[in-house]
Design a protein around this motif. Structure first.
Motif, PDB file in Angstrom:
ATOM      1  N   LEU A  75       0.827  -1.203   0.000  1.00  0.00           N
ATOM      2  CA  LEU A  75       0.000   0.000   0.000  1.00  0.00           C
ATOM      3  C   LEU A  75       0.864   1.258   0.000  1.00  0.00           C
ATOM      4  CD1 LEU A  75      -2.717  -1.107   2.604  1.00  0.00           C
ATOM      5  CD2 LEU A  75      -2.827  -1.248   0.116  1.00  0.00           C
ATOM      6  N   PRO A  76       0.438   2.318  -0.713  1.00  0.00           N
ATOM      7  CA  PRO A  76      -0.901   2.416  -1.310  1.00  0.00           C
ATOM      8  C   PRO A  76      -0.980   2.120  -2.811  1.00  0.00           C
ATOM      9  CG  PRO A  76       0.075   4.588  -1.148  1.00  0.00           C
ATOM     10  CD  PRO A  76       1.099   3.627  -0.586  1.00  0.00           C
ATOM     11  N   HIS A  77       0.177   2.068  -3.519  1.00  0.00           N
ATOM     12  CA  HIS A  77       0.077   2.056  -4.985  1.00  0.00           C
ATOM     13  C   HIS A  77       0.947   1.003  -5.691  1.00  0.00           C
ATOM     14  CE1 HIS A  77      -2.197   5.753  -4.720  1.00  0.00           C
ATOM     15  NE2 HIS A  77      -1.206   6.368  -4.092  1.00  0.00           N
ATOM     16  N   THR A  78       1.554   0.083  -4.952  1.00  0.00           N
ATOM     17  CA  THR A  78       2.528  -0.820  -5.571  1.00  0.00           C
ATOM     18  C   THR A  78       2.043  -2.266  -5.571  1.00  0.00           C
ATOM     19  OG1 THR A  78       4.365   0.598  -4.916  1.00  0.00           O
ATOM     20  CG2 THR A  78       4.905  -1.667  -5.519  1.00  0.00           C
ATOM     21  N   LEU A  79       2.095  -2.892  -6.731  1.00  0.00           N
ATOM     22  CA  LEU A  79       1.796  -4.318  -6.873  1.00  0.00           C
ATOM     23  C   LEU A  79       3.099  -5.055  -7.161  1.00  0.00           C
ATOM     24  CD1 LEU A  79      -0.174  -6.715  -7.223  1.00  0.00           C
ATOM     25  CD2 LEU A  79      -0.309  -6.110  -9.650  1.00  0.00           C
ATOM     26  N   VAL A  80       3.401  -6.049  -6.328  1.00  0.00           N
ATOM     27  CA  VAL A  80       4.601  -6.870  -6.521  1.00  0.00           C
ATOM     28  C   VAL A  80       4.178  -8.209  -7.130  1.00  0.00           C
ATOM     29  CG1 VAL A  80       6.567  -7.993  -5.422  1.00  0.00           C
ATOM     30  CG2 VAL A  80       5.761  -5.784  -4.563  1.00  0.00           C
ATOM     31  N   ILE A  81       4.763  -8.539  -8.269  1.00  0.00           N
ATOM     32  CA  ILE A  81       4.484  -9.813  -8.937  1.00  0.00           C
ATOM     33  C   ILE A  81       5.655 -10.749  -8.674  1.00  0.00           C
ATOM     34  CG2 ILE A  81       4.029 -10.944 -11.142  1.00  0.00           C
ATOM     35  CD1 ILE A  81       2.981  -8.271 -12.184  1.00  0.00           C
ATOM     36  N   GLN A  82       5.398 -11.833  -7.973  1.00  0.00           N
ATOM     37  CA  GLN A  82       6.437 -12.812  -7.644  1.00  0.00           C
ATOM     38  C   GLN A  82       6.342 -13.981  -8.622  1.00  0.00           C
ATOM     39  OE1 GLN A  82       8.857 -12.592  -5.104  1.00  0.00           O
ATOM     40  NE2 GLN A  82       9.721 -14.383  -6.131  1.00  0.00           N
TER      41      GLN A  82
END
Length: 241
Positions: free
Chosen positions: A90-97
């Motif tokens: 949060l608030p704006h980050t998407l982590v792709i594993q």
């Protein structure tokens, strides 16, 4: 009076809970949680831009409520992706594993080589030799219509990969080629140039462990330069010079 007070308190708490739930729902749906940054972790083979391109549509969506299954399906289109999970920062980050498919062998074909994993999934077609070396499997016929991400579904390849999967890790680095003939008899060619005739079987651990012990034996090392082949098809290994 006590009963009326209890009912009033209950109604008050219920209304407060509903309002709080609605407030949280509106808050999480607001622009305060829009995906603005995407980070990709776990890559060693796949270029990051290839995953970012597949995930491009998620930018601008709500970080909490985006369609995870839809994004997973898009990323799974990449033939080198074995698994994918998401983490929200949060608030704006998407982590792709990303969990990548690991090359286990190379399959020789008329125009280059194919990288395959331990399950026989076709990963990439290479026109030049890869930086990371793997045993080369020969004698396997592959359809020209097969595409990256598909399983080659070839019995000879399955048998060869099974053999490599049973080899000691230290021995794998010394296997240059594994040839499979029409009846699935296996022949190894070590990087030293020695031919190792293994024959036909389903279980290879004993022979491969014996081979590893043999080529590391001091006595063998003293004359290994003159060795042409090692035959494991008999009851005891036969060394040909």
């Amino acid at each position: 009076m006590t009963s009326k007070k209890t009912n009033t308190t209950f109604l008050y708490l219920t209304a407060l809970t509903i309002l709080l739930a609605l407030g949280l729902a509106l808050f999480f749906r607001s622009s305060a949680f829009v995906v603005r940054t995407i980070k990709v972790q776990g890559l060693s083979i796949i270029p990051e831009n290839e995953i970012l391109k597949l995930a491009n549509g998620v930018q601008g969506q709500n970080l909490i409520l985006f369609d995870q299954e839809d994004l997973k399906n898009k990323i799974f289109l990449h033939p080198l992706v074995q698994d994918v999970t998401f983490k929200r920062v949060l608030p704006h980050t998407l982590v792709i594993q990303i969990t990548e498919r690991t090359p286990a062998a190379l399959v020789a074909v008329p125009k280059g080589v194919l990288e395959v994993d331990a399950q026989g999934t076709f990963l990439r077609r290479l026109e030049s030799w890869p930086k990371t070396d793997h045993p080369v499997i020969t004698g396997v016929k592959v359809s020209d219509t097969i595409g990256p991400g598909q399983n080659l579904s070839n019995p000879s390849l399955t048998a060869a990969l099974s053999l490599l999967g049973q080899a000691p890790k230290e021995l794998l680095g010394q296997i240059g080629e594994l040839n499979v003939n029409s009846v699935q008899q296996m022949t190894l060619f070590l990087t030293s140039g020695v031919e190792v005739r293994l024959g036909q079987a389903n279980e290879w651990k004993d022979k491969l462990n014996a081979l590893w012990q043999l080529i590391n034996d001091k006595e063998y090392k003293s004359f290994q330069q003159g060795v042409r082949y090692i035959d494991f098809t008999a009851a005891k290994p036969v060394i040909g010079r």
